[in-house]
Design a protein around this motif. Structure first.
Motif, short mmCIF file in Angstrom:
data_model
loop_
_atom_site.label_atom_id
_atom_site.label_comp_id
_atom_site.label_asym_id
_atom_site.label_seq_id
_atom_site.Cartn_x
_atom_site.Cartn_y
_atom_site.Cartn_z
N UNK A 1 0.84 -1.20 0.00
CA UNK A 1 0.00 0.00 0.00
C UNK A 1 0.88 1.25 0.00
N UNK A 2 0.24 2.39 -0.24
CA UNK A 2 0.96 3.66 -0.24
C UNK A 2 1.62 3.88 1.12
N UNK A 3 0.86 3.63 2.19
CA UNK A 3 1.41 3.83 3.54
C UNK A 3 2.60 2.90 3.78
N UNK A 4 2.46 1.65 3.36
CA UNK A 4 3.57 0.69 3.56
C UNK A 4 4.81 1.11 2.78
N UNK B 1 6.35 3.73 4.69
CA UNK B 1 6.94 3.17 5.92
C UNK B 1 8.27 2.48 5.65
N UNK B 2 8.43 1.92 4.44
CA UNK B 2 9.74 1.35 4.10
C UNK B 2 10.79 2.46 4.12
N UNK B 3 10.36 3.66 3.76
CA UNK B 3 11.26 4.81 3.86
C UNK B 3 11.70 5.08 5.29
N UNK B 4 10.91 4.63 6.27
CA UNK B 4 11.27 4.81 7.69
C UNK B 4 12.25 3.74 8.15
N UNK B 5 12.68 2.87 7.25
CA UNK B 5 13.54 1.75 7.65
C UNK B 5 14.74 2.20 8.48
N UNK B 6 15.38 3.28 8.01
CA UNK B 6 16.57 3.77 8.71
C UNK B 6 16.25 4.45 10.02
N UNK B 7 14.98 4.79 10.22
CA UNK B 7 14.60 5.52 11.43
C UNK B 7 13.97 4.57 12.44
N UNK B 8 13.97 3.27 12.17
CA UNK B 8 13.44 2.31 13.12
C UNK B 8 14.44 1.17 13.27
N UNK B 9 14.20 0.32 14.27
CA UNK B 9 15.25 -0.63 14.64
C UNK B 9 14.85 -2.10 14.64
N UNK B 10 13.55 -2.41 14.78
CA UNK B 10 13.14 -3.78 15.05
C UNK B 10 13.76 -4.78 14.08
N UNK B 11 14.48 -5.78 14.63
CA UNK B 11 15.07 -6.82 13.81
C UNK B 11 14.17 -8.05 13.78
N UNK B 12 14.70 -9.17 13.29
CA UNK B 12 13.88 -10.37 13.10
C UNK B 12 13.24 -10.84 14.41
N UNK B 13 14.04 -10.89 15.48
CA UNK B 13 13.52 -11.42 16.74
C UNK B 13 12.44 -10.51 17.30
N UNK B 14 12.72 -9.23 17.33
CA UNK B 14 11.74 -8.28 17.87
C UNK B 14 10.50 -8.22 17.00
N UNK C 1 6.44 0.82 15.82
CA UNK C 1 5.62 0.57 14.64
C UNK C 1 4.56 1.67 14.47
N UNK C 2 3.93 2.03 15.60
CA UNK C 2 2.90 3.09 15.56
C UNK C 2 3.52 4.41 15.12
N UNK C 3 4.69 4.71 15.69
CA UNK C 3 5.37 5.96 15.33
C UNK C 3 5.73 5.99 13.85
N UNK C 4 6.22 4.85 13.35
CA UNK C 4 6.56 4.77 11.93
C UNK C 4 5.34 5.07 11.07
N UNK C 5 4.21 4.47 11.44
CA UNK C 5 2.99 4.67 10.66
C UNK C 5 2.55 6.13 10.72
N UNK C 6 2.65 6.73 11.92
CA UNK C 6 2.23 8.14 12.05
C UNK C 6 3.12 9.06 11.22
N UNK D 1 11.12 8.72 -0.07
CA UNK D 1 12.48 9.23 0.08
C UNK D 1 12.56 10.22 1.24
N UNK D 2 11.55 11.07 1.37
CA UNK D 2 11.57 12.07 2.45
C UNK D 2 11.38 11.43 3.82
N UNK D 3 10.62 10.32 3.86
CA UNK D 3 10.33 9.67 5.13
C UNK D 3 11.59 9.20 5.83
N UNK D 4 12.64 8.98 5.06
CA UNK D 4 13.90 8.55 5.68
C UNK D 4 14.67 9.74 6.26
#
Lengths: 254, 358
Positions: A94-97, A100-113, A125-130, A165-168
């Motif tokens: 989706x557009x939001x997703x 949100x991929x652009x937020x990849x560098x601004x979030x941390x959760x790895x596989x386990x988390x 996750x909520x912050x990324x979406x907002x 691009x800007x989301x990052x």
């Protein structure tokens, strides 16, 4: 020391020297454009800076450290984002997703988390979406957040790419022919948007065909022809430069 | 979002309980055996679904990972450790509490590893092998990747088939049950049948929940982004090679866990479990269930394996899965649980049946 230094960059494909010994600087907080006729080596230069092409010789220094030859994801982590001439979205998301991929560098959760989401991960996750929704509204995409990105019209897809691009929250934004495929009205909107991005404190390096856009928004312009830099300066100087005119209009008119 | 994610899982849990209650009450609880085995096979399918659907990587060697877990269980828990280690080493391991010394049916000394150690070893070996295979292989794309994993599967199959410690063509039988809690074993004993059913299904549903969480997270978005455009994903800061490798390892571990517990449950494993036909079967099931559809894959993983184990496909077992693969690729490449697919299948049946009843 300049914000981004491009030093003696050369790249050839077989016998073709696409970029030859090109150097220029990009100052922080400005909009710099690279122009040139078809086949001038703009895209090659751009891909070298973005890490999408293996380098041959020269150096690219961002904030005092070389990024030349780094894989694209590591260049991204240094604070550089980009858009593509032929839009590259994640079509089935989706557009939001996408944003949100652009937020990849601004979030941390790895596989386990990710597999065992504790409250901290849920909050992230909520912050990324907002934040992503915020960038969507900046680009006028609030009404299509849940739409499939691949199903949007061209103008909106371009907007999603900008939002992503800007989301990052990059320090340097690379724009690869952002006006390609846009009509006059959309191009004017784009000019406003790019200025707005600069006013957010983001340095912009763009390559562009559309001369009116470039002359309108750029603080500085570098001109390439056959892989060589033939001129550099503010738009009004470039417009008067006889060599640039001859390159663009042909020798007969010079 | 909360309700939408938890309700179906709770519903699945209720259905699992309902099946057990009904089957125990009607004296058909022998069906629980196949449902238990189907759950272990479905675990492989779930891991493969993640790899194929969300990371866009095709593995034609997942049966080999299943067998890797199974053979590790079999070798370490059956009494032929004397073939692996010298007497001195075994003594030392027994002293350290890593190996249990008992006697076999003939009163001879028998060495075997405790369950936690063999399980840990199975996981570690799988992680190591999938890393070693994944690093070079995941650079490849599409059918090159499929061929490389096919080669890997073939190698492992021949190793299991040709090595004495793995029992060669006979495989390993008389594998001991694996003690999960005091008095509760993963094994074939009829008194443990209900426990085994629940154990397998808790494992499967647990895996499903972990993966559902994963695909909805930052990591899941990164994987789908790689699937959508690897170049753009990289430009957004996603280390595409590392993500692909991690997902390959995770799906390999899921397969190995399925193989590990299945081997204890069945009391044995043979080389056919590592065979190419098994790998093709897993890929076919993922194709039917939907490449990026964990629920569809779980459902088809259980149903198709159950039908196969109950013998509904007769001697054409492998052919059925081959045919499924062809039909799905031609008609419903997104899996059968899609609106477009259903209408396309309807359209085809309409067109096929038309000349007959005219």
């Amino acid at each position: 020391m300049a914000f981004l230094e491009i030093k003696n960059l050369s790249r050839s494909f077989g016998g073709l020297r696409a970029v030859e010994n090109v150097s220029f600087n990009v100052e922080k907080g400005l909009i710099k454009a690279v122009i040139g006729p078809n086949g001038a080596g703009k895209t090659t230069l751009f891909n070298l800076v973005a890490g999408a092409l293996e380098p041959h010789s020269g150096d690219v220094i961002f904030k005092g450290r070389s990024i030349y030859g780094l894989p694209t994801h590591r260049i991204a982590w240094r604070g550089i984002s980009r858009t593509y001439q032929n839009i590259k979205l994640f079509n089935d998301m989706t557009v939001l997703e996408n944003i949100m991929v652009g937020r990849h560098r601004k979030s941390r959760a790895g596989f386990l988390r990710a597999m065992v989401p504790l409250p901290g991960t849920r909050r992230e996750e909520r912050e990324s979406a907002e934040k992503a929704a915020g960038f969507a509204s900046l680009l006028g995409l609030s009404d299509v957040l849940d739409a499939r990105a691949g199903g949007l019209d061209f103008g909106r897809q371009r907007a999603v790419e900008f939002a992503r691009a800007l989301a990052s929250e990059p320090e340097l934004l690379l724009l690869d022919e952002p006006a390609a495929g846009l009509n006059i009205h959309e191009t004017l909107e784009l000019a406003d948007l790019i200025r707005k991005i600069r006013d957010m404190g983001i340095t912009v390096l763009l390559i562009e065909h559309d001369m009116s856009l470039v002359m309108d928004i750029s603080d500085e312009i570098a001109v390439l022809s056959y892989g060589v830099k033939i001129a550099e300066g503010p738009p009004k100087d470039i417009q008067k430069n006889p060599e640039v005119i001859s390159v663009y209009l042909g020798d007969d008119n010079a | 979002m909360k309700i939408s994610s938890h309700l179906p899982v709770a519903l699945l849990g209720a259905i699992v309980v309902l099946f057990q209650v009904l089957m125990s009450a009607t004296g058909t609880d022998y069906l629980l055996i196949q449902l238990t085995m189907s759950a272990y096979y479905a675990l492989v399918v779930l891991g493969l679904c993640l790899l194929m659907g969300y990371a866009g990587q095709i593995s034609m060697g997942h049966a080999a990972f299943f067998a890797l877990g199974g053979y590790t269980a079999a070798v370490l828990s059956t009494n032929n450790l004397t073939q692996l280690f010298s007497a001195g080493v075994l003594e030392w391991l027994v002293q350290k509490g890593l190996i249990i010394l008992s006697t076999d049916a003939y009163g001879a000394a028998a060495y075997r590893a405790p369950a936690w150690l063999s399980l840990g070893t199975a996981v570690l070996i799988t992680v190591a092998v999938s890393f070693a295979i994944g690093i070079p292989v995941l650079r490849l794309k599409g059918h090159y990747l499929a061929m490389a994993t096919l080669g890997f599967g073939t190698i492992l199959y021949r190793i299991f088939l040709g090595t004495r410690i793995f029992g060669e063509a006979d495989g390993i039988s008389a594998v001991r049950p694996c003690e999960i809690l005091p008095g509760l074993f993963v094994g074939g004993d009829p008194s443990q049948r209900v426990f085994n059913y629940y154990f397998a299904w808790i494992l499967l549903i647990g895996a499903l929940v972990l993966l559902l969480n994963l695909v909805r997270s930052r990591v899941g978005r990164a994987l789908r982004a790689i699937h959508g455009s690897e170049e753009a994903a990289g430009a957004m800061g996603i280390d595409t090679a590392r993500y692909k490798l991690n997902i390959f390892v995770i799906s390999a571990v899921f397969a190995a866990l399925g193989g590990y517990f299945m081997t204890h449950f069945n009391g044995g494993i043979g080389p056919s479990e590592a065979g190419i036909m098994k790998s093709v079967r897993y890929v076919a099931i993922v194709a039917v269930g939907g490449m990026a559809n964990l629920w569809g894959c779980l459902l088809m993983g259980v149903v198709l394996n159950f039908l196969s184990l109950r013998g509904y496909f007769g001697s054409y077992d492998d052919a059925v899965f081959g045919a499924l693969l062809i039909i799905i690729m031609a008609l419903a490449p997104e899996g059968i649980f899609r609106k477009e697919s259903i209408s396309r299948i309807k359209e085809l049946t309409r067109r096929l049946s038309w000349p007959f009843w005219k």
